[in-house]
Design a protein around this motif. Structure first.
Motif, PDB file in Angstrom:
ATOM      1  N   LYS A   8      52.038  30.831  41.979  1.00  0.00           N
ATOM      2  CA  LYS A   8      53.078  31.707  41.443  1.00  0.00           C
ATOM      3  C   LYS A   8      52.779  33.175  41.738  1.00  0.00           C
ATOM      4  CE  LYS A   8      54.937  28.701  37.950  1.00  0.00           C
ATOM      5  NZ  LYS A   8      55.422  28.553  36.591  1.00  0.00           N
ATOM      6  N   ILE A   9      51.534  33.586  41.580  1.00  0.00           N
ATOM      7  CA  ILE A   9      51.212  35.010  41.674  1.00  0.00           C
ATOM      8  C   ILE A   9      51.442  35.555  43.078  1.00  0.00           C
ATOM      9  CG2 ILE A   9      48.725  35.090  42.250  1.00  0.00           C
ATOM     10  CD1 ILE A   9      50.360  36.921  39.326  1.00  0.00           C
ATOM     11  N   ILE A  10      51.209  34.746  44.093  1.00  0.00           N
ATOM     12  CA  ILE A  10      51.407  35.244  45.459  1.00  0.00           C
ATOM     13  C   ILE A  10      52.886  35.358  45.824  1.00  0.00           C
ATOM     14  CG2 ILE A  10      49.152  34.436  46.276  1.00  0.00           C
ATOM     15  CD1 ILE A  10      50.619  32.143  47.684  1.00  0.00           C
ATOM     16  N   GLN A  19      55.902  42.276  43.532  1.00  0.00           N
ATOM     17  CA  GLN A  19      55.264  43.400  42.848  1.00  0.00           C
ATOM     18  C   GLN A  19      53.745  43.378  43.013  1.00  0.00           C
ATOM     19  OE1 GLN A  19      57.155  41.001  41.446  1.00  0.00           O
ATOM     20  NE2 GLN A  19      58.471  41.816  39.835  1.00  0.00           N
ATOM     21  N   VAL A  20      53.184  42.212  43.256  1.00  0.00           N
ATOM     22  CA  VAL A  20      51.731  42.056  43.359  1.00  0.00           C
ATOM     23  C   VAL A  20      51.294  42.388  44.780  1.00  0.00           C
ATOM     24  CG1 VAL A  20      49.776  40.473  43.136  1.00  0.00           C
ATOM     25  CG2 VAL A  20      51.692  40.339  41.516  1.00  0.00           C
ATOM     26  N   LEU A  21      50.587  43.525  44.912  1.00  0.00           N
ATOM     27  CA  LEU A  21      50.066  43.928  46.219  1.00  0.00           C
ATOM     28  C   LEU A  21      48.763  43.212  46.536  1.00  0.00           C
ATOM     29  CD1 LEU A  21      50.543  47.813  46.117  1.00  0.00           C
ATOM     30  CD2 LEU A  21      52.078  46.088  47.066  1.00  0.00           C
ATOM     31  N   GLU A  22      47.952  43.011  45.500  1.00  0.00           N
ATOM     32  CA  GLU A  22      46.647  42.389  45.675  1.00  0.00           C
ATOM     33  C   GLU A  22      46.348  41.491  44.483  1.00  0.00           C
ATOM     34  OE1 GLU A  22      43.573  45.336  46.285  1.00  0.00           O
ATOM     35  OE2 GLU A  22      44.895  46.549  47.537  1.00  0.00           O
ATOM     36  N   CYS A  23      45.631  40.413  44.735  1.00  0.00           N
ATOM     37  CA  CYS A  23      45.149  39.526  43.675  1.00  0.00           C
ATOM     38  C   CYS A  23      43.737  39.110  44.045  1.00  0.00           C
ATOM     39  CB  CYS A  23      46.042  38.299  43.541  1.00  0.00           C
ATOM     40  SG  CYS A  23      45.440  37.113  42.314  1.00  0.00           S
ATOM     41  N   HIS A  24      42.788  39.441  43.177  1.00  0.00           N
ATOM     42  CA  HIS A  24      41.377  39.154  43.442  1.00  0.00           C
ATOM     43  C   HIS A  24      40.812  38.272  42.335  1.00  0.00           C
ATOM     44  CE1 HIS A  24      41.389  42.395  46.437  1.00  0.00           C
ATOM     45  NE2 HIS A  24      42.116  43.069  45.559  1.00  0.00           N
ATOM     46  N   HIS A  25      40.134  37.204  42.710  1.00  0.00           N
ATOM     47  CA  HIS A  25      39.381  36.375  41.764  1.00  0.00           C
ATOM     48  C   HIS A  25      38.048  37.090  41.546  1.00  0.00           C
ATOM     49  CE1 HIS A  25      37.645  32.147  40.760  1.00  0.00           C
ATOM     50  NE2 HIS A  25      37.960  32.815  39.680  1.00  0.00           N
ATOM     51  N   VAL A  26      37.735  37.435  40.299  1.00  0.00           N
ATOM     52  CA  VAL A  26      36.566  38.269  40.013  1.00  0.00           C
ATOM     53  C   VAL A  26      35.636  37.586  39.005  1.00  0.00           C
ATOM     54  CG1 VAL A  26      37.778  40.426  40.522  1.00  0.00           C
ATOM     55  CG2 VAL A  26      37.794  39.544  38.192  1.00  0.00           C
ATOM     56  N   GLU A  63      58.224  38.970  31.607  1.00  0.00           N
ATOM     57  CA  GLU A  63      59.073  37.904  32.135  1.00  0.00           C
ATOM     58  C   GLU A  63      58.483  37.149  33.316  1.00  0.00           C
ATOM     59  OE1 GLU A  63      63.002  39.456  32.823  1.00  0.00           O
ATOM     60  OE2 GLU A  63      62.987  40.525  30.895  1.00  0.00           O
ATOM     61  N   GLU A  64      57.444  37.696  33.906  1.00  0.00           N
ATOM     62  CA  GLU A  64      56.843  37.023  35.060  1.00  0.00           C
ATOM     63  C   GLU A  64      55.421  36.556  34.738  1.00  0.00           C
ATOM     64  OE1 GLU A  64      58.743  36.481  37.619  1.00  0.00           O
ATOM     65  OE2 GLU A  64      60.235  38.073  37.622  1.00  0.00           O
ATOM     66  N   LEU A  65      54.520  37.510  34.550  1.00  0.00           N
ATOM     67  CA  LEU A  65      53.110  37.173  34.371  1.00  0.00           C
ATOM     68  C   LEU A  65      52.866  36.349  33.111  1.00  0.00           C
ATOM     69  CD1 LEU A  65      50.252  37.496  35.528  1.00  0.00           C
ATOM     70  CD2 LEU A  65      50.029  39.544  34.108  1.00  0.00           C
ATOM     71  N   ASN A  66      53.377  36.806  31.981  1.00  0.00           N
ATOM     72  CA  ASN A  66      53.117  36.106  30.718  1.00  0.00           C
ATOM     73  C   ASN A  66      53.827  34.771  30.614  1.00  0.00           C
ATOM     74  OD1 ASN A  66      51.405  38.133  29.899  1.00  0.00           O
ATOM     75  ND2 ASN A  66      52.948  39.196  28.699  1.00  0.00           N
ATOM     76  N   GLU A  67      54.738  34.496  31.538  1.00  0.00           N
ATOM     77  CA  GLU A  67      55.430  33.208  31.536  1.00  0.00           C
ATOM     78  C   GLU A  67      54.672  32.128  32.308  1.00  0.00           C
ATOM     79  OE1 GLU A  67      58.218  32.256  29.764  1.00  0.00           O
ATOM     80  OE2 GLU A  67      57.797  34.176  28.792  1.00  0.00           O
ATOM     81  N   ILE A  68      53.606  32.527  32.978  1.00  0.00           N
ATOM     82  CA  ILE A  68      52.772  31.530  33.669  1.00  0.00           C
ATOM     83  C   ILE A  68      51.923  30.848  32.595  1.00  0.00           C
ATOM     84  CG2 ILE A  68      50.985  31.131  35.402  1.00  0.00           C
ATOM     85  CD1 ILE A  68      51.961  33.712  36.813  1.00  0.00           C
ATOM     86  N   PRO A  69      52.080  29.553  32.406  1.00  0.00           N
ATOM     87  CA  PRO A  69      51.415  28.865  31.293  1.00  0.00           C
ATOM     88  C   PRO A  69      49.893  28.990  31.274  1.00  0.00           C
ATOM     89  CG  PRO A  69      53.018  27.421  32.350  1.00  0.00           C
ATOM     90  CD  PRO A  69      52.916  28.652  33.188  1.00  0.00           C
ATOM     91  N   THR A  70      49.272  29.128  32.425  1.00  0.00           N
ATOM     92  CA  THR A  70      47.810  29.168  32.468  1.00  0.00           C
ATOM     93  C   THR A  70      47.233  30.549  32.147  1.00  0.00           C
ATOM     94  OG1 THR A  70      47.960  29.477  34.854  1.00  0.00           O
ATOM     95  CG2 THR A  70      47.589  27.236  34.070  1.00  0.00           C
ATOM     96  N   VAL A  71      48.075  31.578  32.033  1.00  0.00           N
ATOM     97  CA  VAL A  71      47.601  32.920  31.684  1.00  0.00           C
ATOM     98  C   VAL A  71      47.414  32.982  30.170  1.00  0.00           C
ATOM     99  CG1 VAL A  71      48.205  35.374  31.608  1.00  0.00           C
ATOM    100  CG2 VAL A  71      48.684  34.034  33.664  1.00  0.00           C
ATOM    101  N   SER A  72      46.173  33.254  29.732  1.00  0.00           N
ATOM    102  CA  SER A  72      45.911  33.333  28.292  1.00  0.00           C
ATOM    103  C   SER A  72      46.010  34.760  27.770  1.00  0.00           C
ATOM    104  CB  SER A  72      44.543  32.736  27.952  1.00  0.00           C
ATOM    105  OG  SER A  72      43.505  33.505  28.530  1.00  0.00           O
ATOM    106  N   SER A  73      45.625  35.753  28.592  1.00  0.00           N
ATOM    107  CA  SER A  73      45.722  37.147  28.165  1.00  0.00           C
ATOM    108  C   SER A  73      45.632  38.055  29.383  1.00  0.00           C
ATOM    109  CB  SER A  73      44.606  37.501  27.179  1.00  0.00           C
ATOM    110  OG  SER A  73      43.343  37.435  27.816  1.00  0.00           O
ATOM    111  N   SER A  74      46.046  39.310  29.173  1.00  0.00           N
ATOM    112  CA  SER A  74      45.931  40.292  30.247  1.00  0.00           C
ATOM    113  C   SER A  74      45.735  41.667  29.635  1.00  0.00           C
ATOM    114  CB  SER A  74      47.176  40.280  31.143  1.00  0.00           C
ATOM    115  OG  SER A  74      48.315  40.720  30.433  1.00  0.00           O
TER     116      SER A  74
END
Length: 146
Positions: free
Chosen positions: A83-85, A89-96, A120-131
């Protein structure tokens, strides 16, 4: 790759439209030799492509944000990645490593657009617990290449 290739890459990083003629004058090689070195770096995957550097401000994209994301430990990380790719709006996504799982660099036009992306986008992804979101006030340095 030798020091001449590195010089060629430095020139191309500053100006992707630099001609073999222009480059040859700087590095001291013939035009065909420069063209061949560029061709080899393209075919070898060192040069992955060429692109235009577009002014974010002049195109209305005034808000850069960095978002730290935590995932549900039992969640499907592939669902997040798929979903994130897809979000423009997402220019970069890094696993850290560290306190968060992913670092996102996001570009939007307004703070309202950022809020909409978060809610409406990020927080709607079920696997995201917090940001945790950090809005950028200004950028002192930003490199586009190695």
């Amino acid at each position: 790759m030798d020091h001449i290739d590195e010089k060629i890459l430095t020139i191309l990083k500053k100006n992707g439209k630099a001609s073999a003629t222009e480059i040859s004058k700087v590095v001291g090689l013939s035009i065909p030799a420069v063209a061949e070195r560029i061709r080899k770096m393209e075919h070898g995957g060192i040069i992955e492509g060429y692109c235009a550097k577009i002014s974010r401000r002049r195109t209305g994209y005034n808000v850069t944000a960095f978002i730290m994301v935590n995932m549900e430990r039992s969640g499907d990380v592939e669902e997040f990645r798929e979903k994130i790719i897809q979000f423009p709006q997402v220019l970069e996504c890094h696993h850290v490593v560290g306190a968060f799982d992913y670092l996102l660099k996001v570009l939007v036009k307004t703070p309202d657009d950022l809020e909409q992306f978060l809610m409406e986008e990020l927080n709607e992804i079920p696997t995201v617990s917090s940001s945790q979101t950090f809005m950028c006030l200004s950028t002192l340095k930003e490199e586009w290449n190695v």
